[in-house]
Design a protein around this motif. Structure first.
Motif, PDB file in Angstrom:
ATOM      1  N   PRO A 203       0.815  -1.228   0.000  1.00 33.69           N
ATOM      2  CA  PRO A 203       0.000   0.000   0.000  1.00 33.69           C
ATOM      3  C   PRO A 203       0.843   1.271   0.000  1.00 33.69           C
ATOM      4  O   PRO A 203       0.572   2.198  -0.772  1.00 33.69           O
ATOM      5  CB  PRO A 203      -0.830  -0.137   1.283  1.00 33.69           C
ATOM      6  CG  PRO A 203      -0.967  -1.616   1.477  1.00 33.69           C
ATOM      7  CD  PRO A 203       0.369  -2.161   1.058  1.00 33.69           C
ATOM      8  N   ASP A 204       1.878   1.321   0.843  1.00 34.74           N
ATOM      9  CA  ASP A 204       2.719   2.518   0.900  1.00 34.74           C
ATOM     10  C   ASP A 204       3.604   2.636  -0.334  1.00 34.74           C
ATOM     11  O   ASP A 204       3.853   3.749  -0.822  1.00 34.74           O
ATOM     12  CB  ASP A 204       3.583   2.487   2.160  1.00 34.74           C
ATOM     13  CG  ASP A 204       2.760   2.697   3.425  1.00 34.74           C
ATOM     14  OD1 ASP A 204       1.657   3.280   3.327  1.00 34.74           O
ATOM     15  OD2 ASP A 204       3.221   2.266   4.501  1.00 34.74           O
ATOM     16  N   LEU A 205       4.094   1.513  -0.845  1.00 35.48           N
ATOM     17  CA  LEU A 205       4.945   1.573  -2.030  1.00 35.48           C
ATOM     18  C   LEU A 205       4.161   2.067  -3.241  1.00 35.48           C
ATOM     19  O   LEU A 205       4.650   2.902  -4.009  1.00 35.48           O
ATOM     20  CB  LEU A 205       5.548   0.195  -2.320  1.00 35.48           C
ATOM     21  CG  LEU A 205       6.636  -0.278  -1.349  1.00 35.48           C
ATOM     22  CD1 LEU A 205       7.019  -1.728  -1.631  1.00 35.48           C
ATOM     23  CD2 LEU A 205       7.864   0.617  -1.434  1.00 35.48           C
ATOM     24  N   VAL A 206       2.949   1.565  -3.424  1.00 33.04           N
ATOM     25  CA  VAL A 206       2.127   2.014  -4.548  1.00 33.04           C
ATOM     26  C   VAL A 206       1.778   3.492  -4.392  1.00 33.04           C
ATOM     27  O   VAL A 206       1.846   4.272  -5.354  1.00 33.04           O
ATOM     28  CB  VAL A 206       0.862   1.139  -4.657  1.00 33.04           C
ATOM     29  CG1 VAL A 206      -0.112   1.725  -5.669  1.00 33.04           C
ATOM     30  CG2 VAL A 206       1.239  -0.290  -5.062  1.00 33.04           C
ATOM     31  N   ALA A 207       1.420   3.895  -3.175  1.00 31.79           N
ATOM     32  CA  ALA A 207       1.110   5.302  -2.937  1.00 31.79           C
ATOM     33  C   ALA A 207       2.316   6.197  -3.192  1.00 31.79           C
ATOM     34  O   ALA A 207       2.176   7.356  -3.599  1.00 31.79           O
ATOM     35  CB  ALA A 207       0.610   5.486  -1.501  1.00 31.79           C
ATOM     36  N   GLY A 208       3.519   5.640  -2.993  1.00 28.78           N
ATOM     37  CA  GLY A 208       4.733   6.417  -3.179  1.00 28.78           C
ATOM     38  C   GLY A 208       5.270   6.433  -4.594  1.00 28.78           C
ATOM     39  O   GLY A 208       6.280   7.101  -4.854  1.00 28.78           O
ATOM     40  N   GLY A 209       4.657   5.676  -5.504  1.00 32.99           N
ATOM     41  CA  GLY A 209       5.075   5.748  -6.896  1.00 32.99           C
ATOM     42  C   GLY A 209       5.590   4.467  -7.508  1.00 32.99           C
ATOM     43  O   GLY A 209       5.900   4.438  -8.706  1.00 32.99           O
TER      44      GLY A 209
END
Length: 529
Positions: free
Chosen positions: A223-229
């Protein structure tokens, strides 16, 4: 659509792919991840509802041939003593693991030196230790530092899961025998931690943990990796890795869930598709196999159970599944036992009603019939499980090949060819004898001892092994293919040996170590023109 040419293309969104993607992203590299499955649907996690076990054995089944989700491919195990078990989707097989989190011991990296069998790893425990510490924080590991079987150092970030009645009984018996035990480490949050919630002990860890306490990468990383790009494409089945005229990997060909084929360029390709999926892809691509070892040396940890049934109510339908405690008393080699290497024991609850009657877990005994209700009443809440994870030595004849039904785009399935070794058979027999002693001390009124359980191939290792010599290994110490200098493998395929403990901690730590090396050397990394 994905970026035109990312710095790194990762195949697979399991623990190794997630850890590597995080490290590359933090270093400012562009990352594209292709995952053949989808995000887990926790709306189908039914712990606490009457249909829990019926749904669990289908939607969350360990066997891809039974589960048959969109990301699954055929795995032919007809020529194998053990069935390969895995989960294909965002989070990888950690979605369905029981979250046992075990570091390899120092001796596990020096098997050839110490015992004259198998191979030494090209890295040591000391080199791995800081990476173990880091990934334990990433995966919300609970446990207790100071285990006397491990070197001194920093332990897990959270306290261990409660021992409960079952754990206290096991600890007391091992104390009476003077044998080692320690509160077990689990990738299970015991307090709220990041995106995770504290475990409420539903014993549903492998079946879509509804609490959100179990650390799998779909919850802890993506979730955080996708949100971060970081670009994560699901429903993307990679058919082959492509190369340029200079022999460098220049991308992959993949097919989407609608059957459309795509060609994706990349500067570097990292394969994280597990010990069956990785050799399947390498063999289909005709790459990295000058040693002839791609797919060979398959290790799957022969598995045994010692179940005790007691008069008293142990509330053993609850707890972490997950382990209360582990024992490494007989882990190191003693040739007087008639075999080399050793095994870990772990103590677990026996679970919900359907688990009381499953063949394999309880041996081959049939319970359906006139005494069904009596047996169910005797077992439910009154039984516990000691499991044995036996080290599996590498054998080139144990292997993964292409075979079985073809998948999307004509991609072949995988076929396993595996026989349990005599060393493993002797090891399982020895450890079950010792656990029978433990159950006697615990006061069990009945014992069920089962060895060589077929549906137990959760740990898939060794099929693209690492080493310094290109003639006897597939990748180097940093996961780089000897034959293709910008093609890497980071999953358990690279393990030279299997150790006698669960592998995910070492999968994650080694992936982080390898990704760290690639980041460090990226300015010298060959890439296609």
């Amino acid at each position: 659509m994905p970026a035109e040419r990312p710095d790194v293309l990762i195949v697979g969104a399991g623990p190794s792919g997630a850890v590597a993607a995080k490290r590359f992203h933090e270093a400012g590299m562009s990352v594209l991840v292709l995952e053949q499955g989808d995000w887990p649907d926790y709306g189908r996690a039914r712990a606490g509802f009457p249909d829990f076990e019926l749904i669990a054995r289908k939607e969350w089944n360990w066997d891809p041939n039974v589960r048959a989700n969109g990301g699954d491919y055929a795995v032919d195990c007809s020529d194998s003593d053990v069935t390969a078990l895995m989960y294909n989707g965002v989070g990888g097989s950690a979605v369905s693991y029981a979250a046992h989190w075990e570091r390899f011991l120092p001796s596990d990296f020096r098997v050839r030196t110490l015992d004259g069998v198998a191979d030494d790893w090209p890295v040591s425990y000391a080199e791995m230790e800081p990476y173990y510490v880091e990934v334990e924080k990433q995966f919300a590991v609970s446990g207790l530092d100071g285990d006397t079987c491990l070197p001194e150092g920093e332990g897990p970030p959270m306290p261990p899961v409660p021992l409960n009645v079952v754990g206290r009984m096991g600890a007391k018996a091992l104390n009476q025998l003077g044998w080692h035990w320690w509160p077990a480490s689990n990738a299970i949050a015991t307090t709220d931690y990041g995106r995770l919630h504290a475990c409420v002990q539903r014993a549903a860890c492998p079946f879509g943990c509804p609490t959100g306490a179990k650390a799998s990468p779909d919850r802890t990383h993506w979730p955080d990796l996708v949100a971060g790009g970081v670009e994560l494409v699901t429903g993307a089945s990679v058919l082959r890795i492509t190369t340029d005229a200079a022999g460098l990997a220049d991308g992959v060909e993949w097919i989407d869930r609608d059957g459309r084929e795509h060609a994706q360029a990349a500067s570097t390709v990292v394969v994280c598709a597990n010990g069956v999926g990785t050799p399947r892809l390498l063999l289909a691509s005709g790459l990295a196999n000058s040693s002839g070892l791609v797919g060979r040396r398959l290790m799957m940890h022969p598995f045994a159970n010692a179940i005790g049934i007691f008069d008293e109510d142990l509330e053993s339908w609850r707890g972490p599944m997950g382990q209360y405690l582990h024992s490494l008393q007989f882990y190191e080699t003693d040739r007087a036992r008639g075999f080399v290497r050793g095994a870990k024991w772990n103590l677990m609850p026996s679970g919900a009603p359907l688990s009381m009657v499953l063949p394999g877990l309880w041996g081959d005994e049939l319970v359906w019939g006139a005494e069904f209700h009596e047996q169910l009443r005797a077992r439910l809440g009154r039984s516990l499980i000691w499991s044995v994870i036996c080290e599996d030595l590498p054998d080139p004849s144990n292997r993964v090949t292409l075979g079985g039904a073809s998948g999307p785009g004509g991609m072949p399935g995988a076929a396993l060819h595996y026989r349990t070794s005599e060393n493993s058979e002797r090891m399982m027999a020895f450890h079950l004898d010792r656990l029978s002693e433990v159950l006697d001390v615990m006061g069990a009124k009945e014992k069920k001892l089962s060895s060589g359980i077929r549906d137990s191939g959760w740990h898939l290792m060794g099929t693209a092994c690492m080493g310094e010599d290109p003639a006897s290994s597939v990748v180097d110490r940093d996961g780089r293919a000897h034959d293709v200098p910008n093609l890497f493998v980071y999953d358990a395929s690279v393990f030279p040996t299997s150790a006698g403990v669960n592998p995910t901690a070492t999968v994650a730590a080694n992936a982080l170590r390898c990704a760290d090396a690639l980041v460090r050397d990226r300015n010298r990394q060959p890439v296609p023109a």
